[in-house]
Design an enzyme around this catalytic site. Structure first.
Site, PDB file in Angstrom:
ATOM      1  N   LYS A 128      46.995  29.520  53.972  1.00 50.11           N
ATOM      2  CA  LYS A 128      46.625  30.120  52.690  1.00 50.11           C
ATOM      3  C   LYS A 128      46.439  31.647  52.814  1.00 50.11           C
ATOM      4  CE  LYS A 128      44.436  25.918  50.903  1.00 50.11           C
ATOM      5  NZ  LYS A 128      43.304  25.385  50.104  1.00 50.11           N
TER       6      LYS A 128
ATOM      7  N   TYR B 205      49.337  22.786  42.290  1.00 48.41           N
ATOM      8  CA  TYR B 205      48.024  22.146  42.205  1.00 48.41           C
ATOM      9  C   TYR B 205      47.810  21.448  40.861  1.00 48.41           C
ATOM     10  CZ  TYR B 205      46.274  24.140  46.594  1.00 48.41           C
ATOM     11  OH  TYR B 205      46.057  24.435  47.923  1.00 48.41           O
TER      12      TYR B 205
ATOM     13  N   PHE C  29      37.450  24.346  39.129  1.00 50.22           N
ATOM     14  CA  PHE C  29      37.872  25.395  40.060  1.00 50.22           C
ATOM     15  C   PHE C  29      39.358  25.735  39.953  1.00 50.22           C
ATOM     16  CE2 PHE C  29      37.801  21.317  42.426  1.00 50.22           C
ATOM     17  CZ  PHE C  29      39.125  21.232  42.831  1.00 50.22           C
TER      18      PHE C  29
ATOM     19  N   ARG D 263      45.143  16.009  58.778  1.00 50.70           N
ATOM     20  CA  ARG D 263      43.862  16.113  58.081  1.00 50.70           C
ATOM     21  C   ARG D 263      42.699  16.098  59.078  1.00 50.70           C
ATOM     22  NH1 ARG D 263      44.187  15.924  52.677  1.00 50.70           N
ATOM     23  NH2 ARG D 263      42.282  14.776  52.226  1.00 50.70           N
TER      24      ARG D 263
ATOM     25  N   THR E 288      37.551  19.483  53.487  1.00 52.19           N
ATOM     26  CA  THR E 288      37.848  20.579  52.558  1.00 52.19           C
ATOM     27  C   THR E 288      36.781  21.664  52.617  1.00 52.19           C
ATOM     28  OG1 THR E 288      38.882  18.962  51.103  1.00 52.19           O
ATOM     29  CG2 THR E 288      38.356  21.097  50.135  1.00 52.19           C
TER      30      THR E 288
ATOM     31  N   ARG F  43      39.360  24.302  59.933  1.00 51.03           N
ATOM     32  CA  ARG F  43      38.520  24.829  58.835  1.00 51.03           C
ATOM     33  C   ARG F  43      37.115  25.162  59.324  1.00 51.03           C
ATOM     34  NH1 ARG F  43      40.733  20.549  54.387  1.00 51.03           N
ATOM     35  NH2 ARG F  43      42.286  21.853  53.356  1.00 51.03           N
TER      36      ARG F  43
ATOM     37  N   ASN G  55      39.819  28.038  52.319  1.00 50.97           N
ATOM     38  CA  ASN G  55      39.635  27.130  53.461  1.00 50.97           C
ATOM     39  C   ASN G  55      40.846  27.123  54.400  1.00 50.97           C
ATOM     40  OD1 ASN G  55      41.326  25.694  51.817  1.00 50.97           O
ATOM     41  ND2 ASN G  55      40.107  23.831  51.766  1.00 50.97           N
TER      42      ASN G  55
ATOM     43  N   HIS H 116      46.092  24.191  53.775  1.00 53.18           N
ATOM     44  CA  HIS H 116      46.244  22.982  52.964  1.00 53.18           C
ATOM     45  C   HIS H 116      47.024  21.959  53.760  1.00 53.18           C
ATOM     46  CE1 HIS H 116      47.396  20.329  49.622  1.00 53.18           C
ATOM     47  NE2 HIS H 116      48.603  20.337  50.163  1.00 53.18           N
TER      48      HIS H 116
ATOM     49  N   GLU I   8      55.371  17.480  48.039  1.00 49.64           N
ATOM     50  CA  GLU I   8      54.940  18.866  48.288  1.00 49.64           C
ATOM     51  C   GLU I   8      55.951  19.619  49.151  1.00 49.64           C
ATOM     52  OE1 GLU I   8      50.128  18.024  47.908  1.00 49.64           O
ATOM     53  OE2 GLU I   8      50.946  18.700  49.829  1.00 49.64           O
TER      54      GLU I   8
HETATM   55  P1  CMP Z   1      43.411  21.947  49.356  1.00 49.83           P
HETATM   56  O1  CMP Z   1      43.450  21.023  50.508  1.00 49.83           O
HETATM   57  O2  CMP Z   1      44.464  22.985  49.259  1.00 49.83           O
HETATM   58  O3  CMP Z   1      43.441  21.085  48.002  1.00 49.83           O
HETATM   59  C1  CMP Z   1      42.849  21.521  46.804  1.00 49.83           C
HETATM   60  C2  CMP Z   1      42.074  22.781  46.981  1.00 49.83           C
HETATM   61  O4  CMP Z   1      41.148  23.031  45.952  1.00 49.83           O
HETATM   62  C3  CMP Z   1      41.229  22.665  48.224  1.00 49.83           C
HETATM   63  O5  CMP Z   1      42.017  22.690  49.377  1.00 49.83           O
HETATM   64  C4  CMP Z   1      40.280  23.820  48.033  1.00 49.83           C
HETATM   65  O6  CMP Z   1      40.890  25.065  48.381  1.00 49.83           O
HETATM   66  C5  CMP Z   1      40.082  23.775  46.527  1.00 49.83           C
HETATM   67  N1  CMP Z   1      38.827  23.093  46.169  1.00 49.83           N
HETATM   68  C6  CMP Z   1      38.539  21.791  46.305  1.00 49.83           C
HETATM   69  N2  CMP Z   1      37.296  21.520  45.855  1.00 49.83           N
HETATM   70  C7  CMP Z   1      36.801  22.702  45.442  1.00 49.83           C
HETATM   71  C8  CMP Z   1      35.558  23.091  44.880  1.00 49.83           C
HETATM   72  N3  CMP Z   1      34.576  22.207  44.653  1.00 49.83           N
HETATM   73  N4  CMP Z   1      35.390  24.382  44.557  1.00 49.83           N
HETATM   74  C9  CMP Z   1      36.386  25.278  44.789  1.00 49.83           C
HETATM   75  N5  CMP Z   1      37.586  24.961  45.313  1.00 49.83           N
HETATM   76  C10 CMP Z   1      37.792  23.695  45.648  1.00 49.83           C
END
Ligand code: CMP
Length: 145
Positions: free
Chosen positions: A11, A51, A59, A87, A93, A104, A114, A117, A128
């Site tokens: 990211k 997304y 968010f 994962r 996450t 992470r 984070n 992805h 994806e």
């Molecule tokens: P990712 O694995 O890319 O999938 C969805 C993304 O949304 C996740 O990583 C985070 O970057 C973001 N995300 C998920 N939950 C939250 C949250 N509660 N607040 C802000 N961002 C979030």
């Protein structure tokens, strides 16, 4: 065990923090084969499309601003059980909940920023991967290439 593909995205925070090399090192050390990779800057619309499953989440707007706010590196990875193993490698996450030693936990600054992805199912891995790479841009599965 099945040979699977997962779509990773390093990211914009990973690029900004200059952690691309370290993160790819960990990914390769964990046995993932890189099948395709490029650096791009997503438009807001591209980030929203990627997304789309989160479009009702509070968010969503911040997330798609962040993901389109700088370059990122989509990577197609292949390995037996790639989805689950990737994962596990990256951790939860929320970096505060990510297991010690995960990518992470070590590099991410927040639940949004984070670092990386990873696809959450084999079917999403397919979908994806196709979002960023046509099949002809994915190299063949030959040993160590
Ligand atoms: P990712 O694995 O890319 O999938 C969805 C993304 O949304 C996740 O990583 C985070 O970057 C973001 N995300 C998920 N939950 C939250 C949250 N509660 N607040 C802000 N961002 C979030």
């Amino acid at each position: 065990m099945a040979l699977e593909r997962t779509l990773a995205i390093l990211k914009p925070d990973c690029i900004r923090k200059e952690k691309v090399g370290e993160v790819l090192r960990r990914i390769q050390d964990a046995g993932f084969q890189i099948r395709a990779m490029k650096m791009i800057t997503m438009s807001k619309a591209e980030a929203e499309g990627f997304y789309a499953v989160h479009e009702d989440k509070p968010f969503f707007d911040d997330l798609t601003d962040f993901m389109s706010g700088g370059p990122c590196v989509p990577v197609v990875l292949e390995k037996e059980d790639a989805i689950a193993d990737f994962r596990a490698l990256i951790g939860a996450t929320d970096p505060d909940e990510a297991a010690e030693g995960t990518i992470r936990s070590d590099f991410a600054g927040s639940i949004q920023e984070n670092i990386v992805h990873g696809s959450d199912s084999p079917s999403n891995g397919q979908k994806e991967t196709g979002y960023f790479f046509p099949e002809h841009e994915i190299v063949a599965n030959t040993a160590n290439t």
